[in-house]
Design an enzyme around this catalytic site. Structure first.
Site, PDB file in Angstrom:
ATOM      1  CE1 TYR A   1      -7.025   4.576  -2.252  1.00  0.00           C
ATOM      2  CE2 TYR A   1      -6.874   2.247  -2.793  1.00  0.00           C
ATOM      3  CZ  TYR A   1      -6.976   3.255  -1.863  1.00  0.00           C
ATOM      4  OH  TYR A   1      -7.023   2.939  -0.520  1.00  0.00           O
TER       5      TYR A   1
ATOM      6  CB  SER B   1      -5.933  -0.615  -0.506  1.00  0.00           C
ATOM      7  OG  SER B   1      -5.709   0.469   0.363  1.00  0.00           O
TER       8      SER B   1
ATOM      9  CG  ASN C   1     -10.614   0.425   6.806  1.00  0.00           C
ATOM     10  OD1 ASN C   1      -9.811  -0.154   6.098  1.00  0.00           O
ATOM     11  ND2 ASN C   1     -11.930   0.204   6.711  1.00  0.00           N
TER      12      ASN C   1
ATOM     13  NE  ARG D   1     -13.695   3.208   4.921  1.00  0.00           N
ATOM     14  CZ  ARG D   1     -12.582   2.841   4.294  1.00  0.00           C
ATOM     15  NH1 ARG D   1     -11.620   3.712   4.054  1.00  0.00           N
ATOM     16  NH2 ARG D   1     -12.398   1.582   3.918  1.00  0.00           N
TER      17      ARG D   1
ATOM     18  CD  GLU E   1     -11.685  -5.035   5.169  1.00  0.00           C
ATOM     19  OE1 GLU E   1     -11.127  -3.926   5.100  1.00  0.00           O
ATOM     20  OE2 GLU E   1     -11.484  -5.944   4.355  1.00  0.00           O
TER      21      GLU E   1
ATOM     22  CG  ASP F   1     -15.408   0.028   5.379  1.00  0.00           C
ATOM     23  OD1 ASP F   1     -15.659   1.208   5.702  1.00  0.00           O
ATOM     24  OD2 ASP F   1     -14.358  -0.320   4.813  1.00  0.00           O
TER      25      ASP F   1
ATOM     26  N   GLY G   1      -7.925   5.730   4.242  1.00  0.00           N
ATOM     27  CA  GLY G   1      -7.319   6.541   3.200  1.00  0.00           C
ATOM     28  C   GLY G   1      -7.662   8.009   3.343  1.00  0.00           C
TER      29      GLY G   1
ATOM     30  CD  GLU H   1      -2.969  -1.104   2.254  1.00  0.00           C
ATOM     31  OE1 GLU H   1      -3.858  -0.243   2.199  1.00  0.00           O
ATOM     32  OE2 GLU H   1      -2.863  -1.916   3.185  1.00  0.00           O
TER      33      GLU H   1
END
Length: 362
Positions: A249, A176, A305, A288, A303, A290, A309, A18
């Site tokens: 991305y 990611s 995080n 974050r 997940e 999800d 990002g 990453e």
């Protein structure tokens, strides 16, 4: 925040898959950090793990690996803003280094970072708190062989069949969507598992979740209370079969619907579960979280995080923008919380004269 400007070390890069994502996050931080409050110092880890002080994020690409330091140069730094993702950045290792160095930093600590990065163990912790998670099978290289030494042992193919197809295979400790694959039939399972194990020593098998991905951004205020932004719903382009690396991305591959157009009861449910997950893991600063939301309104956590990002197209800053908090304000809020929770850097201890070892008791 008042007084003299603080020196903020932006740590980025890293020796993992990453690396580029981290560089993109660091560019956005570099561009949006409030220069009336903070003086940034940019510290990048190259792909071999060597650290470099550079003038700008993009300078890391041309830094000489032979000049990389084993440890980042934190001299004169008041606070670290680590925007490294994945292994050696988001997994608790960097956080442990900063703890040992006595340097305060933004975001989650050692334990929360390590547990959240290990998706399988994270599910076990969250499940113990009553949070529904995606059914998951953990496999490693030893599972690829016929385990006749284990009573009732089943092959990976047998275990996948229990979950049903299509299913997803991904590294246990990665982010990611690196190394992840959607598998629609048993013939493609081995290749997907091998690809996932190229990024970690264990892989996850998870059944396809029919429904929407809905993400929740949690931000901790300086007083320790939690704020939750309006949830986001991920809407993929017709060409994408799932929210993979390219979709995350590449501009135009995905649409973020903010606030998510889901029933009010679903919004309230995922926001409450996000808070509960944040607290269950002992998170700090930001996360974050999800979810998958099925057609009947059932929410399951996918997940957590701990360093989401922070690129210009990332979900976390866009959710807070929808809540009325711009990017510079968001960065300031993160730093304010870190200064409130962790203070400022401790002075580097001076060398002490050696003393004779105490006489032990017989």
């Amino acid at each position: 925040m008042s007084g003299a400007r603080r020196t903020i070390a932006v740590l980025f890069g890293g020796a993992n898959s990453e690396h580029e994502v981290s560089c993109s996050s660091a560019r956005s931080v570099e561009e949006h950090l409030d220069r009336t409050l903070f003086d940034p110092v940019v510290l990048g880890a190259d792909r071999r793990g060597g650290w470099h002080r550079v003038d700008r994020v993009d300078d890391l690409a041309t830094a000489d690996p032979a000049e990389g330091r084993r440890l980042p140069d934190l001299a004169g730094v008041d606070m670290v803003l680590p925007v490294l993702h994945g292994r050696f950045g988001e997994d608790g290792t960097l956080q442990g280094l900063l703890e040992l160095a006595g340097t305060p930093y933004v975001g989650n600590g050692v334990l929360a970072s390590a547990v959240a990065m290990d998706k399988f163990r994270c599910q076990q912790v969250l499940g113990g708190s009553g949070i529904p998670t995606v059914p998951t099978v953990l496999v490693d290289r030893s599972d690829l062989a016929d385990r006749t030494d284990r009573i009732g042992a089943r092959t990976v193919t047998d275990r996948a069949a229990v979950l049903g197809y299509p299913l997803f295979v991904k590294p246990n400790r990665s982010g990611s969507s690196v190394g992840a694959a959607r598998v629609t039939e048993p013939a493609d399972l081995q290749e997907a598992v091998d690809a996932a194990l190229a990024h970690d020593d264990a892989a996850l098998l998870q059944p396809f979740q029919a429904g929407d991905e809905v993400d929740v951004a949690v931000l901790q205020r300086p007083d320790g209370s939690l704020a939750v932004a309006p949830p986001l719903r991920v809407r993929l382009s017709t060409e994408a079969t799932y929210f993979d690396y390219a979709s995350k991305y590449s501009a135009g591959s995905v649409e973020f619907e903010i606030p998510a157009r889901v029933p009010t009861a679903v919004t309230e449910r995922v926001m409450a579960l996000a808070r509960l997950a944040f607290e269950a893991l002992g998170c700090e600063g930001l996360a974050r979280i999800d979810f998958f939301v099925t057609a009947d309104g059932r929410a399951v956590l996918n997940e957590v995080n701990t360093m989401p990002g922070l690129t210009s197209v990332s979900q976390f800053p866009r959710m807070w923008a929808a809540a009325g908090m711009g990017y510079p304000e968001l960065l300031t809020a993160l730093l304010e919380r870190a200064f409130a929770a962790r203070g400022t850097a401790a002075p580097v201890p001076t060398a002490q004269p050696e003393r004779a070892a105490p006489v032990g008791r017989g």
